[in-house]
Write a protein that holds these residues in place. Structure first.
Motif, mmCIF file in Angstrom:
data_model
loop_
_atom_site.group_PDB
_atom_site.id
_atom_site.type_symbol
_atom_site.label_atom_id
_atom_site.label_comp_id
_atom_site.label_asym_id
_atom_site.label_seq_id
_atom_site.Cartn_x
_atom_site.Cartn_y
_atom_site.Cartn_z
ATOM 1 N N PRO A 204 14.562 -10.259 2.231
ATOM 2 C CA PRO A 204 13.260 -9.710 2.429
ATOM 3 C C PRO A 204 11.924 -10.599 1.820
ATOM 4 C CG PRO A 204 14.392 -8.097 0.946
ATOM 5 C CD PRO A 204 15.574 -9.047 1.341
ATOM 6 N N SER A 205 10.823 -10.390 1.870
ATOM 7 C CA SER A 205 10.154 -10.956 1.548
ATOM 8 C C SER A 205 10.022 -10.614 -0.022
ATOM 9 C CB SER A 205 8.391 -10.722 1.992
ATOM 10 O OG SER A 205 8.498 -9.271 1.353
ATOM 11 N N GLN A 206 9.330 -11.109 -1.173
ATOM 12 C CA GLN A 206 9.167 -10.464 -2.430
ATOM 13 C C GLN A 206 8.460 -9.129 -2.490
ATOM 14 O OE1 GLN A 206 10.355 -12.453 -5.239
ATOM 15 N NE2 GLN A 206 9.918 -10.589 -6.113
ATOM 16 N N SER A 207 6.965 -9.293 -1.988
ATOM 17 C CA SER A 207 5.947 -8.254 -1.890
ATOM 18 C C SER A 207 7.151 -6.743 -1.161
ATOM 19 C CB SER A 207 4.962 -7.508 -0.410
ATOM 20 O OG SER A 207 4.430 -8.686 -0.928
ATOM 21 N N THR A 208 8.297 -7.507 -0.446
ATOM 22 C CA THR A 208 9.407 -6.145 0.147
ATOM 23 C C THR A 208 10.477 -6.006 -0.949
ATOM 24 O OG1 THR A 208 8.810 -6.698 2.542
ATOM 25 C CG2 THR A 208 10.866 -5.529 2.322
ATOM 26 N N HIS A 209 10.459 -6.954 -0.853
ATOM 27 C CA HIS A 209 11.861 -6.640 -2.589
ATOM 28 C C HIS A 209 11.161 -5.624 -3.414
ATOM 29 C CE1 HIS A 209 15.252 -8.031 -5.043
ATOM 30 N NE2 HIS A 209 14.103 -8.100 -6.231
ATOM 31 N N GLN A 210 10.265 -5.856 -4.121
ATOM 32 C CA GLN A 210 9.113 -4.999 -5.300
ATOM 33 C C GLN A 210 9.217 -3.773 -4.448
ATOM 34 O OE1 GLN A 210 5.868 -7.532 -6.156
ATOM 35 N NE2 GLN A 210 6.271 -8.704 -7.522
ATOM 36 N N PHE A 211 8.574 -3.177 -3.123
ATOM 37 C CA PHE A 211 8.523 -2.348 -2.926
ATOM 38 C C PHE A 211 9.982 -1.352 -2.939
ATOM 39 C CE2 PHE A 211 9.450 0.399 0.649
ATOM 40 C CZ PHE A 211 8.657 1.291 0.763
ATOM 41 N N LEU A 212 11.053 -2.135 -2.400
ATOM 42 C CA LEU A 212 12.492 -1.039 -2.673
ATOM 43 C C LEU A 212 12.591 -0.926 -3.686
ATOM 44 C CD1 LEU A 212 13.867 -3.782 0.261
ATOM 45 C CD2 LEU A 212 13.687 -1.133 0.501
ATOM 46 N N ASN A 213 12.358 -2.316 -5.072
ATOM 47 C CA ASN A 213 12.478 -1.970 -6.718
ATOM 48 C C ASN A 213 11.847 -0.716 -7.149
ATOM 49 O OD1 ASN A 213 14.799 -3.434 -6.116
ATOM 50 N ND2 ASN A 213 13.864 -5.378 -7.265
ATOM 51 N N GLY A 214 10.897 -0.215 -6.881
ATOM 52 C CA GLY A 214 9.895 0.344 -6.551
ATOM 53 C C GLY A 214 10.570 1.970 -6.322
ATOM 54 N N ILE A 215 11.426 1.772 -5.743
ATOM 55 C CA ILE A 215 11.840 3.124 -5.170
ATOM 56 C C ILE A 215 12.443 3.533 -6.437
ATOM 57 C CG2 ILE A 215 13.054 4.857 -3.678
ATOM 58 C CD1 ILE A 215 11.692 2.634 -1.441
ATOM 59 N N ALA B 276 0.917 -0.861 0.594
ATOM 60 C CA ALA B 276 0.116 -0.314 -0.262
ATOM 61 C C ALA B 276 0.647 1.482 0.088
ATOM 62 C CB ALA B 276 -0.731 -0.045 1.027
ATOM 63 N N ALA B 277 2.272 1.140 0.275
ATOM 64 C CA ALA B 277 3.512 2.663 0.301
ATOM 65 C C ALA B 277 3.521 2.524 -1.141
ATOM 66 C CB ALA B 277 4.529 1.878 0.917
ATOM 67 N N ASN B 278 3.790 3.998 -1.484
ATOM 68 C CA ASN B 278 3.765 4.728 -2.532
ATOM 69 C C ASN B 278 5.086 6.061 -2.293
ATOM 70 O OD1 ASN B 278 3.264 7.041 -2.545
ATOM 71 N ND2 ASN B 278 0.862 5.991 -2.654
ATOM 72 N N ALA B 279 5.535 5.960 -3.617
ATOM 73 C CA ALA B 279 6.671 7.065 -3.072
ATOM 74 C C ALA B 279 6.599 7.991 -3.240
ATOM 75 C CB ALA B 279 7.898 7.154 -5.056
ATOM 76 N N LYS B 280 5.207 8.235 -3.657
ATOM 77 C CA LYS B 280 4.658 10.254 -2.742
ATOM 78 C C LYS B 280 5.333 9.704 -2.215
ATOM 79 C CE LYS B 280 3.462 13.596 -5.615
ATOM 80 N NZ LYS B 280 4.510 14.302 -6.206
ATOM 81 N N GLU B 281 4.469 8.861 -0.784
ATOM 82 C CA GLU B 281 4.773 9.313 0.841
ATOM 83 C C GLU B 281 6.187 9.186 1.232
ATOM 84 O OE1 GLU B 281 1.093 7.313 2.210
ATOM 85 O OE2 GLU B 281 2.291 5.676 0.893
ATOM 86 N N LEU B 282 6.701 8.497 0.511
ATOM 87 C CA LEU B 282 8.843 8.461 1.064
ATOM 88 C C LEU B 282 8.831 10.161 0.923
ATOM 89 C CD1 LEU B 282 9.868 5.191 -1.505
ATOM 90 C CD2 LEU B 282 8.782 5.544 1.545
ATOM 91 N N GLU B 283 8.758 10.545 -0.200
ATOM 92 C CA GLU B 283 9.042 12.381 -0.657
ATOM 93 C C GLU B 283 9.265 12.966 1.131
ATOM 94 O OE1 GLU B 283 7.811 13.269 -4.106
ATOM 95 O OE2 GLU B 283 8.545 11.949 -5.105
#
Length: 159
Positions: A59-70, A36-43
């Motif tokens: 890390p889990s696949q979902s965490t890996h995808q989240f990190l790769n999406g940054i 549910a997290a997105n890059a806009k919130e990170l900023e």
């Protein structure tokens, strides 16, 4: 201080750690599953905390995808911490102890991924579960609270 905690949890143990950390942090705080997290919130945050269960030292696949999406550079001037949940090597059969020794835990890999996106890493920690599905080892929730308070207090000025 605006803090975003993004986590993934499979058996509920990492979620419990994330919730304990969230309850202990001061100021504005948002707790989200990594899906549910997105890059806009990170900023808009000052501190990013990412947590995941450990699977084969990663890390889990979902965490890996989240990190790769940054996007690279997105986390410049952001302080970040990483945590994971994993099984203790003690008490495991020889093969499992070898796997844990060789691959380690996910928090170091999460921290490295955050660093490559520009974050200033302020901490990385593993919290232990008993067996593959848990429960958490006794005292781990209190240890998580103590850890995050120490990490945030020790790094107030390192922004």
């Amino acid at each position: 201080m605006a803090i975003l905690i993004a986590y993934d949890s499979i058996y509920g143990n990492t979620k419990k750690i994330a919730e304990a950390i969230a309850a202990a942090v001061p100021g504005e705080m948002k707790l989200l599953q990594v899906k549910a997290a997105n890059a806009k919130e990170l900023e808009s945050g000052d501190v990013l905390i990412v947590g995941s269960p450990t699977h084969g030292g990663r890390p889990s696949q979902s965490t890996h995808q989240f990190l790769n999406g940054i996007a690279p550079g997105t986390l410049k001037n952001i302080r970040a911490a990483a945590f994971d949940t994993g099984i203790l090597a003690d008490g495991q059969k020889a093969f499992m102890r070898l796997i844990i020794k060789f691959f380690g835990y996910a928090s170091k890999r999460i921290a490295q991924a955050l660093r490559t996106k520009g974050a200033n890493i302020i901490g990385a920690e593993t919290f232990f579960v008993l067996g593959k599905e848990g429960p958490l080892k006794e005292g781990e929730l209190a240890r998580a609270v103590s850890w995050i308070k120490g990490v945030l207090n020790d790094n107030k000025e390192s922004k």
